[in-house]
Design a protein around this motif. Structure first.
Motif, short mmCIF file in Angstrom:
data_model
loop_
_atom_site.label_atom_id
_atom_site.label_comp_id
_atom_site.label_asym_id
_atom_site.label_seq_id
_atom_site.Cartn_x
_atom_site.Cartn_y
_atom_site.Cartn_z
N ALA A 210 0.82 -1.22 0.00
CA ALA A 210 0.00 0.00 0.00
C ALA A 210 0.85 1.25 0.00
N GLU A 211 2.16 1.11 0.15
CA GLU A 211 3.04 2.27 0.10
C GLU A 211 4.43 1.81 -0.31
N ASP A 231 6.23 -8.37 -0.58
CA ASP A 231 5.63 -7.11 -1.05
C ASP A 231 4.33 -7.41 -1.79
N ILE A 232 3.27 -6.69 -1.46
CA ILE A 232 2.00 -6.86 -2.18
C ILE A 232 1.58 -5.50 -2.74
N THR A 236 -7.01 0.78 -5.66
CA THR A 236 -8.47 0.74 -5.56
C THR A 236 -9.12 0.61 -6.94
N ASP A 301 2.26 4.66 -11.48
CA ASP A 301 3.34 3.97 -10.77
C ASP A 301 4.44 3.60 -11.76
N ARG A 325 6.14 7.15 -7.99
CA ARG A 325 4.93 7.49 -8.75
C ARG A 325 5.21 8.73 -9.56
N LYS A 437 -0.99 4.53 5.51
CA LYS A 437 0.12 4.89 4.64
C LYS A 437 0.89 6.06 5.24
#
Ligand code: DLL
Length: 447
Positions: A210-211, A231-232, A236, A301, A325, A437
């Motif tokens: 998520a970050e 790492d995932i 959204t 990203d 990003r 985050k």
């Protein structure tokens, strides 16, 4: 362990699945969304024109503003009656982005999260403490659905409650965590103050995302907790977590669930599609999503893709850990710089912690970058509250050693990133912690 045999299928089998689902998705969007119908008509593409995967390049891009402009439901491609769950981004600027899921979409989300958790080494014997926030944020429910699907014992504690998190890890014998890396480091900090030895707990695995987080942060987390950290990734708009995840065997690049999310890399300036291996902006087309399918969605990203074989046996294409990003890219006196680039430099230095904040100011016509970093307790010579009274951002100790640390940080940042910054060492605990985050930079320059 591999959850679904599709994760190991041949390239041609994968391409056959992708093409079938791409054709269905384009037809579905064309028939059920007036916005997409018009967009496809504008570029002169009919669903029947999609005959090969390369034809995806004939489709127009979708960007974040398209979702904002169509707030809340205009991009939905399913009847509101068929939407069974809503999520949204926090929307710090302007309206949030809303996503609607049909039951089919929730089933897909559970499936991809089951693959991710299994790939991270989690199974039905695990006690999974799910620290991602439940609510409109997708982290909590996404990990929850995946946990249920693999039969793990899910503790739906959500974010916050740091001391209670630690208590449950101890009392419930938690073996696996799903959490943001920055909040996990905060839990460690609080636990150490309470005298907890995390090595003695049952923790084995953490699925972190998520970050942005670096390899140095991974080393620090793995050592501090005595576990393996994978790492995932996800967002959204596309589904939430579960778009891609590392396998625990390699922990080197994230396998994309490409039978549901078709990835491309493009040049963020020209929009031109780049070959496998090149770094650029990641773009996804959802394959099979009903509620809100997205065609060529620009994630902003930055990463690259790889088809190199993986030791885990998965053939799914991999994406590298994110570099940053496009909208976090700061241009400082002509040098391109992601605030997150300082993280691995900081973590190499003794005496400082991973709690940092990059602040950009404009003085006259010049951009100035200050990197505030908390020192470790051993360098906080003065009591923290006293230092606070003087100035929140003063160097906490006038010890020569502390000055040396600051100097060497300035030097390494200059050598490796190419910009001269001011490093301000601040007392432990003075940079705000996040329960989700972390906010790593503030840009105070006039827009
Ligand atoms: O952060 C979904 C998620 C929840 C992913 C839990 C992983 C775990 P959003 O709030 O929409 O969704 O934010 C998406 O966060 O475009 C990336 O810039 C960033 N991001 C997500 N995962 C990673 C990661 C969730 N593993 C945005 N590494 C994305 C770096 C990440 N950045």
């Amino acid at each position: 362990m591999i959850w679904n045999k599709v994760e190991t299928c041949s390239r041609s089998e994968m391409q056959t699945i992708q093409l079938g689902r791409l054709q269905k998705t384009v037809s579905h969007a064309y028939e059920h969304s007036l916005v997409y119908k018009k967009r496809l008509e504008d570029v002169g593409v009919k669903p029947s024109d999609i005959k090969s995967l390369d034809d995806i390049r004939r489709l127009p891009f979708t960007v974040k503003d398209d979702l904002r402009d169509n707030y809340p439901f205009n991009l939905f491609s399913a009847s509101r009656d068929d939407i069974v769950e809503y999520h949204a981004t926090s929307g710090t600027t302007g309206k949030p982005i809303v996503v609607g899921y049909t039951q089919v979409d929730i089933d897909t989300w559970s499936e991809v999260m089951a693959r991710c958790l299994t790939g991270s080494g989690i199974g039905r014997r695990d006690v999974l403490q799910n620290i991602y926030g439940y609510g409109l944020f997708t982290g909590g429910l996404g990990a929850h659905y995946g946990g249920l699907r693999i039969g793990a014992g899910v503790i739906p504690i959500s974010g916050g409650n740091t001391q209670k998190q630690i208590m449950l890890m101890q009392d419930f014998g938690t073996t696996a965590l799903t959490v943001t890396p920055s909040f996990l480091m905060h839990i460690h900090e609080v636990g150490v103050d309470m005298g907890v030895d995390f090595q003695k707990l049952n923790l084995r695995t953490a699925v972190l995302g998520a970050e942005f987080w670096t390899e140095s942060m991974r080393d620090m987390i793995q050592e501090s907790f005595g576990l393996k950290a994978c790492d995932i990734y996800g967002l959204t708009e596309i589904t939430g977590p579960g778009v891609s995840c590392e396998c625990h065997e390699a922990r080197n690049g994230l396998h994309i669930n490409e039978d549901y999310f078709y990835p491309e890399i493009i040049n963020p300036e020209s929009g031109e599609a780049l070959p496998i291996g090149a770094e650029g902006e990641l773009v996804f087309t959802t394959l099979g999503k009903e509620g809100q399918p997205l065609l060529r969605y620009r994630t902003r990203d930055i990463t690259s893709l790889s088809l190199d074989p993986c030791i885990c046996g998965r053939t799914l294409i991999k994406m590298k850990k994110l570099t940053g990003r496009t909208d976090d890219l700061l241009i400082i006196r002509g040098v391109n710089f992601f605030p997150s680039q300082v993280e691995s430099i900081i973590l190499r230095h003794r005496g400082v912690t991973p709690n940092y904040l990059v602040v950009v100011n404009r003085l006259g016509t010049l951009d100035e970058v200050e990197v505030r970093i908390e020192v470790t307790d051993e360098f906080a010579v003065k009591p923290v509250h006293e230092t606070f009274k003087v100035s929140k951002h003063q160097v906490v100790s006038d010890e020569l050693a502390t000055r040396d640390i600051a100097k060497s940080l300035v030097r390494d940042i200059k050598n490796e990133i190419g910009i001269t910054v001011t490093v301000t060492l601040v007392p432990p605990g003075s940079i705000p912690r996040s329960e989700g985050k972390a906010k790593r930079y503030i840009d105070n320059r006039p827009k």
